[in-house]
Design an enzyme around this catalytic site. Structure first.
Site, PDB file in Angstrom:
ATOM      1  N   HIS A  27       0.826  -1.200   0.000  1.00  0.00           N
ATOM      2  CA  HIS A  27       0.000   0.000   0.000  1.00  0.00           C
ATOM      3  C   HIS A  27       0.867   1.258   0.000  1.00  0.00           C
ATOM      4  O   HIS A  27       0.525   2.248  -0.644  1.00  0.00           O
ATOM      5  CB  HIS A  27      -0.916  -0.004   1.228  1.00  0.00           C
ATOM      6  CG  HIS A  27      -1.936  -1.090   1.198  1.00  0.00           C
ATOM      7  ND1 HIS A  27      -3.266  -0.871   0.903  1.00  0.00           N
ATOM      8  CD2 HIS A  27      -1.824  -2.427   1.403  1.00  0.00           C
ATOM      9  CE1 HIS A  27      -3.921  -2.009   0.943  1.00  0.00           C
ATOM     10  NE2 HIS A  27      -3.061  -2.971   1.242  1.00  0.00           N
ATOM     11  N   ASP A 118      -5.686   5.987   1.762  1.00  0.00           N
ATOM     12  CA  ASP A 118      -5.859   4.594   1.363  1.00  0.00           C
ATOM     13  C   ASP A 118      -7.300   4.192   1.673  1.00  0.00           C
ATOM     14  O   ASP A 118      -7.788   4.399   2.790  1.00  0.00           O
ATOM     15  CB  ASP A 118      -4.882   3.731   2.168  1.00  0.00           C
ATOM     16  CG  ASP A 118      -4.761   2.313   1.638  1.00  0.00           C
ATOM     17  OD1 ASP A 118      -5.806   1.705   1.342  1.00  0.00           O
ATOM     18  OD2 ASP A 118      -3.632   1.808   1.559  1.00  0.00           O
ATOM     19  N   THR A 140      -5.589   1.174  -3.656  1.00  0.00           N
ATOM     20  CA  THR A 140      -4.223   0.770  -3.947  1.00  0.00           C
ATOM     21  C   THR A 140      -4.157  -0.534  -4.731  1.00  0.00           C
ATOM     22  O   THR A 140      -3.160  -0.809  -5.382  1.00  0.00           O
ATOM     23  CB  THR A 140      -3.415   0.594  -2.652  1.00  0.00           C
ATOM     24  OG1 THR A 140      -4.082  -0.341  -1.811  1.00  0.00           O
ATOM     25  CG2 THR A 140      -3.275   1.919  -1.920  1.00  0.00           C
TER      26      THR A 140
END
Length: 223
Positions: A27, A118, A140
């Site tokens: 990520h 994220d 991601t």
């Protein structure tokens, strides 16, 4: 004359963007690459990660990249997820403590314009909205994976998977084992199933932008 100078000063101010990653290499890397692109566009970028992960990051002294680094807490500052009592405890604790410490970070910086977060951390959008900032969810994982999660979330893929093929628009037929492990076996990682399939999209419709990590020519049909 004074008003013109104030306007010129305001217009010359660099937009300041916080980029928040889930604390895992798969990520951090795509969000770091995205941050470098933002910086090349003249955006001031600050990457935000957890205290524990920040200890393992190394900056190349010869690099011309000027991206700043800030930290928040996931509630397990000495060991990260490995310190948590369980996967579920980590996810829940990170939601509680991460939201609190990200709020404190934005208050302390006092010049943030945007939070790119994220999508595994949807509570970051609550922080953005609290301060009237632009909030952008960043997926991601690939769009092919995201569409599997979407169809499971909407009940369009029934679990447990039955049959020899999983058929989805824009994707070739998939064997059950081609899907993420906790989709193929939904009992294998229940905490992450809830975080990724349910919580990840719990407020995504309220985000100002939804950004996808993809190579368009490989995924244009599913996109």
């Amino acid at each position: 004359m004074e008003n013109n100078e104030k306007k010129a000063s305001a217009s010359s101010k660099l937009a300041n963007c916080l980029v928040l990653s889930y604390p895992a290499q798969g990520h951090i890397n795509p969000l770091l690459l995205f941050s470098k692109r933002l910086e090349r566009k003249g955006i001031k970028v600050t990457i935000v990660t957890t205290y524990f992960i920040s200890k393992s990051l190394h900056r190349d002294p010869s690099s011309s990249i000027s991206i700043a680094l800030e930290t928040i807490s996931d509630g397990y500052d000495k060991g990260g997820s490995a310190q948590a009592e369980s996967d579920q405890a980590y996810v829940d604790r990170f939601w509680q403590i991460g939201l609190q410490t990200l709020t404190e970070l934005v208050e302390r910086m006092n010049d943030v314009d945007c939070i790119v977060y994220d999508s595994f951390l949807p509570w970051a959008l609550d922080v953005a909205k609290k301060f009237g900032l632009t909030g952008a969810a960043f997926l991601t994982q690939s769009c092919a994976v995201a569409t599997i999660y979407h169809h499971v979330n909407k009940g369009l893929i029934k679990l447990p998977l039955i049959g020899d093929e999983v058929l989805l628009p824009g994707l070739p037929p998939l064997d059950p084992q081609d899907t993420p492990s906790f989709i193929n076996d939904s009992a294998s990682y229940p905490a992450f199933f809830d975080m990724i399939v349910t919580r990840q999209v719990s407020n995504i419709d309220k985000a100002d932008w939804i950004l996808c990590n993809t190579f368009y020519e490989l995924e244009k049909e599913v996109i």
